[in-house]
Design a protein around this motif. Structure first.
Motif, PDB file in Angstrom:
ATOM      1  N   TRP A 114      53.171  34.417  34.952  1.00  0.00           N
ATOM      2  CA  TRP A 114      52.805  35.603  35.743  1.00  0.00           C
ATOM      3  C   TRP A 114      53.667  36.800  35.354  1.00  0.00           C
ATOM      4  O   TRP A 114      53.173  37.919  35.222  1.00  0.00           O
ATOM      5  N   SER A 115      54.953  36.548  35.154  1.00  0.00           N
ATOM      6  CA  SER A 115      55.852  37.628  34.735  1.00  0.00           C
ATOM      7  C   SER A 115      55.510  38.128  33.329  1.00  0.00           C
ATOM      8  O   SER A 115      55.558  39.336  33.063  1.00  0.00           O
ATOM      9  N   ALA A 116      55.165  37.201  32.446  1.00  0.00           N
ATOM     10  CA  ALA A 116      54.806  37.593  31.085  1.00  0.00           C
ATOM     11  C   ALA A 116      53.547  38.453  31.081  1.00  0.00           C
ATOM     12  O   ALA A 116      53.459  39.453  30.354  1.00  0.00           O
ATOM     13  N   GLU A 117      52.564  38.099  31.910  1.00  0.00           N
ATOM     14  CA  GLU A 117      51.341  38.889  31.983  1.00  0.00           C
ATOM     15  C   GLU A 117      51.618  40.273  32.574  1.00  0.00           C
ATOM     16  O   GLU A 117      51.029  41.273  32.140  1.00  0.00           O
ATOM     17  N   LYS A 118      52.531  40.339  33.553  1.00  0.00           N
ATOM     18  CA  LYS A 118      52.887  41.639  34.120  1.00  0.00           C
ATOM     19  C   LYS A 118      53.570  42.521  33.081  1.00  0.00           C
ATOM     20  O   LYS A 118      53.309  43.732  33.009  1.00  0.00           O
ATOM     21  N   SER A 119      54.430  41.908  32.276  1.00  0.00           N
ATOM     22  CA  SER A 119      55.117  42.692  31.255  1.00  0.00           C
ATOM     23  C   SER A 119      54.145  43.214  30.197  1.00  0.00           C
ATOM     24  O   SER A 119      54.385  44.256  29.575  1.00  0.00           O
ATOM     25  N   LEU A 120      53.027  42.495  30.006  1.00  0.00           N
ATOM     26  CA  LEU A 120      52.003  42.943  29.076  1.00  0.00           C
ATOM     27  C   LEU A 120      51.021  43.920  29.712  1.00  0.00           C
ATOM     28  O   LEU A 120      50.180  44.499  29.014  1.00  0.00           O
ATOM     29  N   GLU A 126      44.897  38.426  40.156  1.00  0.00           N
ATOM     30  CA  GLU A 126      44.904  38.571  41.615  1.00  0.00           C
ATOM     31  C   GLU A 126      43.848  39.580  42.079  1.00  0.00           C
ATOM     32  O   GLU A 126      43.140  39.347  43.065  1.00  0.00           O
ATOM     33  N   SER A 127      43.702  40.681  41.359  1.00  0.00           N
ATOM     34  CA  SER A 127      42.694  41.689  41.728  1.00  0.00           C
ATOM     35  C   SER A 127      41.288  41.127  41.615  1.00  0.00           C
ATOM     36  O   SER A 127      40.438  41.349  42.500  1.00  0.00           O
ATOM     37  N   VAL A 128      41.022  40.373  40.537  1.00  0.00           N
ATOM     38  CA  VAL A 128      39.696  39.774  40.364  1.00  0.00           C
ATOM     39  C   VAL A 128      39.446  38.742  41.450  1.00  0.00           C
ATOM     40  O   VAL A 128      38.341  38.674  42.026  1.00  0.00           O
ATOM     41  N   ASN A 129      40.445  37.955  41.756  1.00  0.00           N
ATOM     42  CA  ASN A 129      40.328  36.929  42.789  1.00  0.00           C
ATOM     43  C   ASN A 129      39.950  37.529  44.143  1.00  0.00           C
ATOM     44  O   ASN A 129      39.025  37.045  44.822  1.00  0.00           O
ATOM     45  N   HIS A 130      40.597  38.591  44.533  1.00  0.00           N
ATOM     46  CA  HIS A 130      40.318  39.217  45.833  1.00  0.00           C
ATOM     47  C   HIS A 130      38.969  39.939  45.819  1.00  0.00           C
ATOM     48  O   HIS A 130      38.241  39.899  46.821  1.00  0.00           O
ATOM     49  N   ALA A 131      38.645  40.586  44.722  1.00  0.00           N
ATOM     50  CA  ALA A 131      37.386  41.329  44.660  1.00  0.00           C
ATOM     51  C   ALA A 131      36.184  40.399  44.755  1.00  0.00           C
ATOM     52  O   ALA A 131      35.235  40.652  45.527  1.00  0.00           O
ATOM     53  N   VAL A 132      36.190  39.313  44.001  1.00  0.00           N
ATOM     54  CA  VAL A 132      35.056  38.388  44.024  1.00  0.00           C
ATOM     55  C   VAL A 132      35.014  37.613  45.334  1.00  0.00           C
ATOM     56  O   VAL A 132      33.935  37.328  45.865  1.00  0.00           O
ATOM     57  N   ASN A 133      36.165  37.301  45.892  1.00  0.00           N
ATOM     58  CA  ASN A 133      36.188  36.559  47.153  1.00  0.00           C
ATOM     59  C   ASN A 133      35.561  37.360  48.298  1.00  0.00           C
ATOM     60  O   ASN A 133      35.098  36.781  49.298  1.00  0.00           O
ATOM     61  N   SER A 134      35.527  38.675  48.188  1.00  0.00           N
ATOM     62  CA  SER A 134      34.933  39.500  49.253  1.00  0.00           C
ATOM     63  C   SER A 134      33.412  39.399  49.283  1.00  0.00           C
ATOM     64  O   SER A 134      32.785  39.809  50.268  1.00  0.00           O
ATOM     65  N   VAL A 135      32.802  38.874  48.231  1.00  0.00           N
ATOM     66  CA  VAL A 135      31.343  38.677  48.191  1.00  0.00           C
ATOM     67  C   VAL A 135      31.094  37.176  48.315  1.00  0.00           C
ATOM     68  O   VAL A 135      31.216  36.428  47.343  1.00  0.00           O
ATOM     69  N   THR A 136      30.754  36.739  49.513  1.00  0.00           N
ATOM     70  CA  THR A 136      30.710  35.308  49.812  1.00  0.00           C
ATOM     71  C   THR A 136      29.765  34.541  48.898  1.00  0.00           C
ATOM     72  O   THR A 136      30.133  33.503  48.335  1.00  0.00           O
ATOM     73  N   TRP A 137      28.521  35.018  48.765  1.00  0.00           N
ATOM     74  CA  TRP A 137      27.545  34.275  47.955  1.00  0.00           C
ATOM     75  C   TRP A 137      27.992  34.161  46.496  1.00  0.00           C
ATOM     76  O   TRP A 137      27.751  33.141  45.829  1.00  0.00           O
ATOM     77  N   LEU A 138      28.699  35.197  46.015  1.00  0.00           N
ATOM     78  CA  LEU A 138      29.137  35.189  44.622  1.00  0.00           C
ATOM     79  C   LEU A 138      30.266  34.196  44.399  1.00  0.00           C
ATOM     80  O   LEU A 138      30.234  33.401  43.439  1.00  0.00           O
ATOM     81  N   LEU A 279      45.989  33.354  30.286  1.00  0.00           N
ATOM     82  CA  LEU A 279      46.731  32.733  29.194  1.00  0.00           C
ATOM     83  C   LEU A 279      46.406  31.249  29.045  1.00  0.00           C
ATOM     84  O   LEU A 279      46.546  30.677  27.953  1.00  0.00           O
ATOM     85  N   ASP A 280      45.954  30.606  30.131  1.00  0.00           N
ATOM     86  CA  ASP A 280      45.477  29.223  30.011  1.00  0.00           C
ATOM     87  C   ASP A 280      44.256  29.164  29.112  1.00  0.00           C
ATOM     88  O   ASP A 280      44.047  28.183  28.376  1.00  0.00           O
TER      89      ASP A 280
END
Length: 325
Positions: A114-120, A126-138, A279-280
């Protein structure tokens, strides 16, 4: 008269061999140079009988021929393929889940990723996770996508290869198997917690929140799978294998486009459901590259360059019997 007869006889005796004799000598010489001796014998020695003891090293040629035959494309057998895939997946699950769940190390590795991705500047999970979670059917659809298509599409591509590209089946299957085998090494050497299990992070476990079964490491299934085997992502490794195979071998343009879209959508799903870091996915791609390298080294060519069709054993015997080889 007598002198004439003697002279004629002397002329015949001094002359070269007749044309017929010359042809016989030529044929004998040609046969001796073009016909190889029997295995284990020289050109001047008869081949040993059935009960004779083979000479030292005489089995080398046989083993080399057997080795070459193993590397040659052949028609797959359905019963063997079903058994091989079932046993291989059972061993994969057994080994993967037998890797000790090194929770502390897995969480430390997740913090480092997580730190390596932040440095890049690429820590967008996290943003994608929260955005998609707000649309239940999706997000519910993505949960089921994560749980099912990973297996359904992979098996579907294997069946398609078996039926439509039997000559390329074994080489393409070897790519998948080698990719999965090296991934097991990654699970053992580098335990990694998925984003949804990180301490102090704000990721949402979408399976728990929406009460779906999109991950074997969430809900009622969490005790059946190693939760800290996120690196590399085989969802990406397998989906990219499917996509590249379809793109390389399909003839319909729409099928080739779908082949490329499938791993792309899978990347979105594994990030949106907080099951993997991006990165996975890079790790999964590296494993797939290793799988292709193994297959090319064994068969001498990439799978899609091999012949599409191969004769079955009966056809091959008929061809050899008719001297059409």
């Amino acid at each position: 008269m007598g002198e004439t007869q003697v002279t004629a006889q002397e002329g015949r005796s001094a002359a070269g061999p007749s044309p017929i004799a010359a042809e016989a000598v030529t044929d004998t010489a040609t046969a001796s140079t073009t016909t190889p001796p029997a295995p284990g014998t020289s050109g001047s020695e008869p081949a040993p009988g059935p009960g004779a003891t083979p000479a030292p090293g005489s089995g080398t040629t046989g083993w080399q021929a057997r080795f070459r035959s193993l590397r040659r494309a052949r028609r797959p057998r359905l019963w063997f393929e079903i058994l091989l895939i079932a046993v291989s997946y059972w061993l994969y699950s057994l080994v993967r889940n037998a890797v000790p769940e090194q929770k502390a190390q897995a969480l430390r590795n997740a913090d480092w990723i997580w730190s390596a991705e932040k440095s890049l500047g690429l820590a967008f999970e996290e943003s994608v996770n929260h955005a998609v979670n707000s649309v239940t059917w999706l997000i519910v659809s993505m949960n089921y996508y994560y749980a099912t298509l990973h297996f359904v599409v992979t098996i579907g591509v294997l069946v398609w290869l078996f039926r439509r590209h039997p000559g390329r089946y074994a080489a393409t299957r070897l790519v998948l198997f080698a990719t999965t085998a090296v991934a097991l090494l990654g699970y053992y050497l580098y335990p990694l917690a998925p984003p949804r299990l990180m301490n102090g992070a704000n990721f949402i476990d979408t399976v728990l929140v929406h009460e779906t079964w999109g991950s074997m490491a969430s809900g009622n299934f969490k005790n059946m799978s190693n939760q800290y085997a996120a690196m590399p992502s085989m969802h990406i490794g397998w989906s990219l294998w499917c996509g590249l195979t379809i793109f390389a071998l399909a003839t319909a343009p729409w099928a080739r486009i779908l082949g490329l879209l499938y791993p792309t959508l899978t990347l979105v799903v594994i990030v949106a459901t907080a099951n993997h870091f991006w990165l996975d996915a890079v790790g999964g791609m590296a494993c797939l590259a290793f799988g292709y390298a193994v297959s090319r080294a064994w068969y001498g060519s990439l799978p899609h360059h091999l012949p599409r069709w191969v004769p079955n054993s009966e056809s091959r015997l008929r061809v050899l019997g008719g001297r059409r080889d």
